[in-house]
Design a protein around this motif. Structure first.
Motif, PDB file in Angstrom:
ATOM      1  N   ILE A 136       0.933   5.966  -4.119  1.00 16.24           N
ATOM      2  CA  ILE A 136       0.180   5.408  -3.028  1.00 16.24           C
ATOM      3  C   ILE A 136       1.002   5.291  -1.856  1.00 16.24           C
ATOM      4  CG2 ILE A 136       1.015   2.963  -3.415  1.00 16.24           C
ATOM      5  CD1 ILE A 136      -2.126   2.311  -3.028  1.00 16.24           C
ATOM      6  N   ASP A 137       0.281   5.649  -0.719  1.00 16.09           N
ATOM      7  CA  ASP A 137       0.727   5.634   0.738  1.00 16.09           C
ATOM      8  C   ASP A 137       0.939   4.348   1.122  1.00 16.09           C
ATOM      9  OD1 ASP A 137       1.606   6.755   2.911  1.00 16.09           O
ATOM     10  OD2 ASP A 137      -0.427   7.152   3.949  1.00 16.09           O
ATOM     11  N   ILE A 138       2.076   4.211   2.012  1.00 12.69           N
ATOM     12  CA  ILE A 138       2.412   2.832   2.423  1.00 12.69           C
ATOM     13  C   ILE A 138       1.282   2.398   3.284  1.00 12.69           C
ATOM     14  CG2 ILE A 138       3.723   3.584   4.483  1.00 12.69           C
ATOM     15  CD1 ILE A 138       4.654   0.666   2.116  1.00 12.69           C
ATOM     16  N   ASP A 139       0.460   3.261   4.052  1.00 11.81           N
ATOM     17  CA  ASP A 139      -0.548   2.942   5.019  1.00 11.81           C
ATOM     18  C   ASP A 139      -1.634   2.342   4.217  1.00 11.81           C
ATOM     19  OD1 ASP A 139       0.729   3.628   7.367  1.00 11.81           O
ATOM     20  OD2 ASP A 139       0.028   5.434   7.298  1.00 11.81           O
ATOM     21  N   THR A 140      -2.081   3.074   3.041  1.00 10.53           N
ATOM     22  CA  THR A 140      -3.156   2.452   2.125  1.00 10.53           C
ATOM     23  C   THR A 140      -2.685   1.027   1.595  1.00 10.53           C
ATOM     24  OG1 THR A 140      -3.659   4.780   1.720  1.00 10.53           O
ATOM     25  CG2 THR A 140      -4.428   3.403   0.044  1.00 10.53           C
ATOM     26  N   LEU A 141      -1.244   1.024   1.161  1.00  7.27           N
ATOM     27  CA  LEU A 141      -1.131  -0.257   0.632  1.00  7.27           C
ATOM     28  C   LEU A 141      -0.982  -1.468   1.630  1.00  7.27           C
ATOM     29  CD1 LEU A 141       0.343  -1.241  -2.077  1.00  7.27           C
ATOM     30  CD2 LEU A 141       2.672  -1.128  -0.832  1.00  7.27           C
ATOM     31  N   ASN A 142      -0.680  -0.963   3.089  1.00  7.73           N
ATOM     32  CA  ASN A 142      -0.839  -2.083   3.904  1.00  7.73           C
ATOM     33  C   ASN A 142      -2.354  -2.692   4.243  1.00  7.73           C
ATOM     34  OD1 ASN A 142       1.720  -2.335   4.753  1.00  7.73           O
ATOM     35  ND2 ASN A 142       1.577  -0.663   6.351  1.00  7.73           N
ATOM     36  N   GLN A 143      -3.259  -1.784   4.074  1.00  3.84           N
ATOM     37  CA  GLN A 143      -4.561  -2.047   4.177  1.00  3.84           C
ATOM     38  C   GLN A 143      -5.248  -2.723   3.087  1.00  3.84           C
ATOM     39  OE1 GLN A 143      -6.707   1.813   4.826  1.00  3.84           O
ATOM     40  NE2 GLN A 143      -6.246   1.949   6.692  1.00  3.84           N
TER      41      GLN A 143
END
Length: 128
Positions: free
Chosen positions: A36-43
């Motif tokens: 998983i991408d860190i930006d997706t995890l932040n969202q």
């Protein structure tokens, strides 16, 4: 007043802390075992935080049975002030403007949850 504080401090904050630990563990496992991408995890964490605070406000107001907006605001503010305190103590840094907007969203989510929670139907079985 006692019922309000018991709802906020006992049920609202307690449910928020419990759900935050569970969601943090789930996100940590997701980060560890997927790509998983860190930006997706932040969202995902943003949506999870807002949902958890709304649920905490809902539970606090449901248990307090009065003034849902106040139960929600108190629940959100206590949680946010605790987060700011931990940041000041452990990171030795003040809150950024971006964090303040996020914290404001958390308080508003708890407020809306409180408004919903106070108006939820009560179980009347066994009460006379």
């Amino acid at each position: 007043m006692k019922k309000l504080l018991q709802g906020v401090l006992g049920y609202g904050i307690g449910s928020i802390l419990l759900l935050m630990v569970i969601v943090a563990a789930a996100l940590a496992l997701l980060l560890r075992f997927t790509t998983i991408d860190i930006d997706t995890l932040n969202q995902i964490s943003l949506v999870a935080g807002l949902t958890i605070l709304a649920f905490g406000g809902l539970i606090a107001a449901y248990k307090a049975e009065q003034k849902g907006w106040l139960s929600g605001i108190l629940t959100g503010l206590i949680f946010v002030l605790a987060m700011i305190g931990f940041q000041l103590i452990f990171e030795n840094s003040w809150v950024s403007l971006t964090q303040l907007s996020y914290f404001g969203g958390l308080v508003i989510a708890a407020l809306l949850g409180g408004m919903i929670g106070v108006n939820m139907p009560r179980s009347t079985t066994g009460k006379k």
